[in-house]
Design a protein around this motif. Structure first.
Motif, mmCIF file in Angstrom:
data_model
loop_
_atom_site.group_PDB
_atom_site.id
_atom_site.type_symbol
_atom_site.label_atom_id
_atom_site.label_comp_id
_atom_site.label_asym_id
_atom_site.label_seq_id
_atom_site.Cartn_x
_atom_site.Cartn_y
_atom_site.Cartn_z
ATOM 1 N N ARG A 179 0.822 -1.214 0.000
ATOM 2 C CA ARG A 179 0.000 0.000 0.000
ATOM 3 C C ARG A 179 0.856 1.264 0.000
ATOM 4 O O ARG A 179 0.474 2.276 -0.574
ATOM 5 C CB ARG A 179 -0.944 -0.013 1.184
ATOM 6 N N ARG A 180 1.999 1.187 0.667
ATOM 7 C CA ARG A 180 2.904 2.341 0.632
ATOM 8 C C ARG A 180 3.371 2.598 -0.786
ATOM 9 O O ARG A 180 3.372 3.749 -1.265
ATOM 10 C CB ARG A 180 4.108 2.061 1.533
ATOM 11 N N ASN A 181 3.787 1.564 -1.495
ATOM 12 C CA ASN A 181 4.218 1.723 -2.883
ATOM 13 C C ASN A 181 3.086 2.251 -3.758
ATOM 14 O O ASN A 181 3.311 3.083 -4.649
ATOM 15 C CB ASN A 181 4.734 0.398 -3.437
ATOM 16 N N GLY A 182 1.866 1.789 -3.473
ATOM 17 C CA GLY A 182 0.719 2.254 -4.245
ATOM 18 C C GLY A 182 0.453 3.746 -4.014
ATOM 19 O O GLY A 182 0.173 4.499 -4.953
ATOM 20 N N ILE A 183 0.553 4.185 -2.769
ATOM 21 C CA ILE A 183 0.336 5.610 -2.455
ATOM 22 C C ILE A 183 1.413 6.473 -3.118
ATOM 23 O O ILE A 183 1.114 7.527 -3.697
ATOM 24 C CB ILE A 183 0.333 5.814 -0.931
ATOM 25 N N MET A 184 2.669 6.038 -3.042
ATOM 26 C CA MET A 184 3.744 6.791 -3.658
ATOM 27 C C MET A 184 3.562 6.870 -5.173
ATOM 28 O O MET A 184 3.805 7.906 -5.797
ATOM 29 C CB MET A 184 5.098 6.142 -3.334
ATOM 30 N N LYS A 211 3.064 10.349 -7.408
ATOM 31 C CA LYS A 211 3.878 10.716 -8.566
ATOM 32 C C LYS A 211 3.005 10.948 -9.797
ATOM 33 O O LYS A 211 3.227 11.897 -10.565
ATOM 34 C CB LYS A 211 4.887 9.607 -8.851
ATOM 35 N N GLU A 212 2.005 10.120 -9.980
ATOM 36 C CA GLU A 212 1.138 10.235 -11.153
ATOM 37 C C GLU A 212 0.361 11.546 -11.141
ATOM 38 O O GLU A 212 0.301 12.255 -12.157
ATOM 39 C CB GLU A 212 0.179 9.049 -11.222
ATOM 40 N N ILE A 213 -0.244 11.878 -10.020
ATOM 41 C CA ILE A 213 -1.026 13.114 -9.958
ATOM 42 C C ILE A 213 -0.123 14.348 -10.064
ATOM 43 O O ILE A 213 -0.538 15.385 -10.596
ATOM 44 C CB ILE A 213 -1.875 13.167 -8.665
ATOM 45 N N SER A 214 1.105 14.222 -9.596
ATOM 46 C CA SER A 214 2.045 15.333 -9.709
ATOM 47 C C SER A 214 2.406 15.595 -11.165
ATOM 48 O O SER A 214 2.488 16.748 -11.595
ATOM 49 C CB SER A 214 3.319 15.025 -8.908
ATOM 50 N N VAL A 215 2.594 14.516 -11.960
ATOM 51 C CA VAL A 215 2.976 14.660 -13.362
ATOM 52 C C VAL A 215 1.774 14.992 -14.228
ATOM 53 O O VAL A 215 1.797 15.928 -15.048
ATOM 54 C CB VAL A 215 3.654 13.369 -13.863
ATOM 55 N N VAL A 262 2.752 17.907 -4.734
ATOM 56 C CA VAL A 262 2.351 16.847 -3.820
ATOM 57 C C VAL A 262 3.519 16.491 -2.911
ATOM 58 O O VAL A 262 4.663 16.422 -3.351
ATOM 59 C CB VAL A 262 1.906 15.579 -4.594
ATOM 60 N N SER A 263 3.184 16.278 -1.657
ATOM 61 C CA SER A 263 4.182 15.807 -0.702
ATOM 62 C C SER A 263 3.546 14.744 0.174
ATOM 63 O O SER A 263 2.452 14.953 0.718
ATOM 64 C CB SER A 263 4.695 16.963 0.155
ATOM 65 N N VAL A 264 4.210 13.608 0.284
ATOM 66 C CA VAL A 264 3.700 12.499 1.082
ATOM 67 C C VAL A 264 4.804 12.040 2.031
ATOM 68 O O VAL A 264 5.940 11.807 1.598
ATOM 69 C CB VAL A 264 3.247 11.321 0.201
#
Length: 202
Positions: A24-29, A33-37, A43-45
């Motif tokens: 789930r951590r990898n999925g959130i990251m 990244k996708e929404i940032s691009v 975005v900061s997580v």
């Protein structure tokens, strides 16, 4: 058959909990990244595992500090405690004090004084005069101390008895050390001949 719905509660099994955390951590990251691009969003997580290990992502166009400052301004929420605020105020005070000292130093060097009024110029002149007086007093003190040291060495050179037995066996006094020492001394401190009449012969 469709996938069963997972009940959202703490996973008791530690191994299963760690596997789920990693996925789930990898999925959130990845989503961050996708929404940032895709959306040109900032975005900061930040994620802390139960072990205390930190994982983070921040859009390349910004920094975490800028994100926190922007959040602080827009939300109006206090992000720093009183201790950090005091430290920030102290840093600002030191910066202002340093700027003031830099201006004062330029004034003492005769720079940027066109904006000073008559009273400020008088204060500056007095400070410079006091500085010169202190400097001269220190120079005189050092000269006097050096003179005393030279006179002491000179007295030691002429008062300390040499080994008379050695001199008698050699039949001659060795004046080389005295000559070398006097050659290195300032003219004002050199020993004058004990018989002034000797000078009249030359």
């Amino acid at each position: 058959m469709g996938r069963g719905k997972i009940e959202i509660k703490r996973i008791e099994n530690s191994s299963n909990r760690q596997v789920t955390y990693s996925k789930r951590r990898n999925g959130i990251m990845k989503k961050a990244k996708e929404i940032s691009v895709l959306c040109d969003a900032q975005v900061s997580v930040i994620i802390f595992a139960s072990s205390g290990k930190m994982h983070e992502f921040c859009s390349p166009s910004t920094t975490l500090v800028d994100m926190l400052d922007q959040y602080h301004k827009l939300s109006g929420k206090r992000l720093w405690d009183a201790k950090h605020e005091h430290l920030d105020n102290e840093i600002n005070r030191v910066k202002k004090e340093n700027d003031s000292m830099q201006i004062e130093l330029r004034h003492l060097k005769g720079e940027d004084i066109s904006t000073l009024n008559y009273k400020e110029l008088m204060v500056l002149e007095e400070a410079l005069q006091n500085g010169v007086s202190t400097l001269k007093a220190k120079q005189n003190e050092m000269i006097e101390e050096e003179n005393q040291n030279l006179q002491f060495k000179l007295r030691q050179l002429h008062l300390d008895p040499m080994d008379e037995n050695v001199m008698e066996s050699q039949g001659v006094y060795d004046h080389q050390g005295v000559a070398d020492y006097e050659a290195q001394m300032p003219f004002a401190f050199r020993v004058q001949p004990m018989q002034p009449n000797l000078q009249e012969r030359f």
